[in-house]
Design an enzyme around this catalytic site. Structure first.
Site, PDB file in Angstrom:
ATOM      1  N   ARG A  36       0.827  -1.214   0.000  1.00 62.11           N
ATOM      2  CA  ARG A  36       0.000   0.000   0.000  1.00 62.11           C
ATOM      3  C   ARG A  36       0.860   1.263   0.000  1.00 62.11           C
ATOM      4  NH1 ARG A  36      -5.073  -1.571   4.041  1.00 62.11           N
ATOM      5  NH2 ARG A  36      -6.021  -3.055   2.608  1.00 62.11           N
ATOM      6  N   LYS A 201     -18.281 -16.700   2.013  1.00 57.38           N
ATOM      7  CA  LYS A 201     -19.692 -16.437   2.309  1.00 57.38           C
ATOM      8  C   LYS A 201     -20.446 -15.806   1.146  1.00 57.38           C
ATOM      9  CE  LYS A 201     -18.943 -15.768   7.292  1.00 57.38           C
ATOM     10  NZ  LYS A 201     -19.116 -14.828   8.417  1.00 57.38           N
ATOM     11  N   GLY A 353      -8.625  -8.322  -0.718  1.00 55.19           N
ATOM     12  CA  GLY A 353      -7.324  -8.612  -0.123  1.00 55.19           C
ATOM     13  C   GLY A 353      -6.869 -10.048  -0.286  1.00 55.19           C
ATOM     14  N   GLY A 376     -12.890  -3.649   0.673  1.00 57.98           N
ATOM     15  CA  GLY A 376     -14.313  -3.384   0.809  1.00 57.98           C
ATOM     16  C   GLY A 376     -14.797  -2.287  -0.127  1.00 57.98           C
TER      17      GLY A 376
END
Length: 396
Positions: A36, A201, A353, A376
């Site tokens: 990052r 999920k 990620g 996200g």
């Protein structure tokens, strides 16, 4: 989504508050992955070369406000050291992000110098988007640049609040690249357009699936989320992960018009006796997972079928690993698909990620068109949601 970009504004001699995403992984006070930081370098070099005074603000982790231990372990000071090495110039660090000590440090800056503020989340006012706190941050600068796409889905003081007190407010080079690939490229994608979704999920991806159905030519689904779909379709999934509370949602998606034509679920599986890197494993066909076994990766037939779709794809979006890539025995599906994408001639956009880590593990990160730093934020962007950190910036 035309926003004012860094190239459109004059920053020479001006104090520029730059929101960066330096939320890097740390262990024993040391940075374990500088990705990052590296991603922000083009924007920082551009500002240095333009003789700006560069004031960097970031969060790091999720500190408990008032915690002395967190103040020590989640300080941004190690980031200043790493950034100094990467920029080839000293990056000063100040042990706060507002107040007299910060004002003094900024006042003494010369053109082309860089100052990193302390972790902005040491203040609860940051996540509360407190107006007074945002005003104090804004008072440090003349111009605002947001280069932290990974936080753009949060309306926090340093991402949204400050824009009410500074003008112009522009996107940095990294943010501009994210917007281009996740918005412009996908608004009118080259076809065939193939999306790959994985992860554990279905609940994390419901909105994304709904948004992609009808837009993509093929949607390839793997990972743990596939078993919730297979379960409602009547297949035996053994002890594989299934979200029982989302079975109705999965059923409604399966029954949706176009689902069977555009969605490809795993045709075979690599199964294990336990969620363990050394567990006994075998390959079984779809619908033949016995009790006592759980699906932990897509099988070779699935890899082959997915590969045929990727061979002809012109645009590929991938979010979420297709198996438990952290375990070597169950990483081959994800790695194989990563290599297939790298070998294709598609515009490849990778988000999330875990997916990024898997791409790096496969050794093909440098052969992808764009790897999103968003996590996200990239997921919400692909879902079609508006991100407050982007909306707040000045329109071009």
């Amino acid at each position: 989504m035309e926003k004012l970009e860094l190239k459109d504004i004059d920053v020479s001699g001006k104090r520029v508050l730059v929101r960066v995403d330096f939320n890097v992984p740390m262990k024993d006070g040391k940075i374990t992955d500088e990705t990052r930081i590296t991603a922000a370098l083009p924007t920082l070099f551009a500002l240095i070369n333009a003789d700006a005074k560069i004031i960097l603000v970031t969060h790091l982790g999720r500190p408990e406000v008032g915690s002395a231990a967190d103040r020590k372990t989640l300080s941004t000071e190690p980031i200043a050291i790493a950034l100094s090495r990467k920029l080839g110039t000293r990056v000063a660090h100040v042990n706060d992000c507002i107040g007299e000590s910060v004002q003094s440090a900024v006042a003494s800056m010369r053109n082309g110098e860089v100052l990193l503020l302390e972790n902005v989340r040491f203040y609860a006012e940051e996540t509360a988007n407190d107006t007074a706190f945002a005003a104090q941050l804004a008072s440090l600068a003349d111009v605002y640049v947001n280069d932290a796409f990974g936080t753009a889905h949060r309306a926090h003081a340093s991402t949204e609040g400050v824009t009410h007190y500074l003008s112009p407010c522009a996107v940095g080079l990294l943010m501009a690249r994210e917007i281009y690939y996740l918005s412009t490229t996908l608004e009118n994608p080259a076809r065939p357009y193939v999306a790959i979704l994985g992860g554990a999920k279905i609940s994390d991806k419901i909105t994304l699936i709904e948004n992609l159905l009808g837009k993509v030519d093929k949607l390839l689904i793997g990972g743990g989320m596939a078993y919730t779909f297979l379960s409602v379709m009547g297949f035996s999934i053994g002890d594989s992960i299934v979200e029982t509370e989302k079975l109705d949602v999965a059923k409604s998606l399966v029954e949706r018009e176009g689902f069977s034509d555009s969605v490809i679920l795993p045709l075979d599986h690599v199964v294990g006796k336990a969620f363990d890197p050394e567990t006994e494993s075998q390959i079984v066909d779809k619908g033949n997972i016995s009790d006592g076994w759980q699906g932990l990766d897509i099988g070779p037939e699935t890899v082959s079928v997915f590969g045929k779709q990727l061979e002809t794809a012109k645009t590929v979006v991938w979010n979420g690993p297709l198996g438990v890539y952290e375990f070597e025995k169950f990483a081959q599906g994800t790695i194989s698909v990563a290599k297939q994408i790298a070998d294709s001639e598609s515009v490849s956009i990778i988000g999330g990620g875990d997916c990024v880590a898997a791409i790096q593990q496969a050794g093909v990160a440098d052969r992808m068109t764009h790897i999103s730093t968003g996590g996200g934020a990239s997921l919400e962007f692909l879902e079609g949601k508006s991100l407050p950190g982007i909306i707040a910036l000045t329109d071009n």
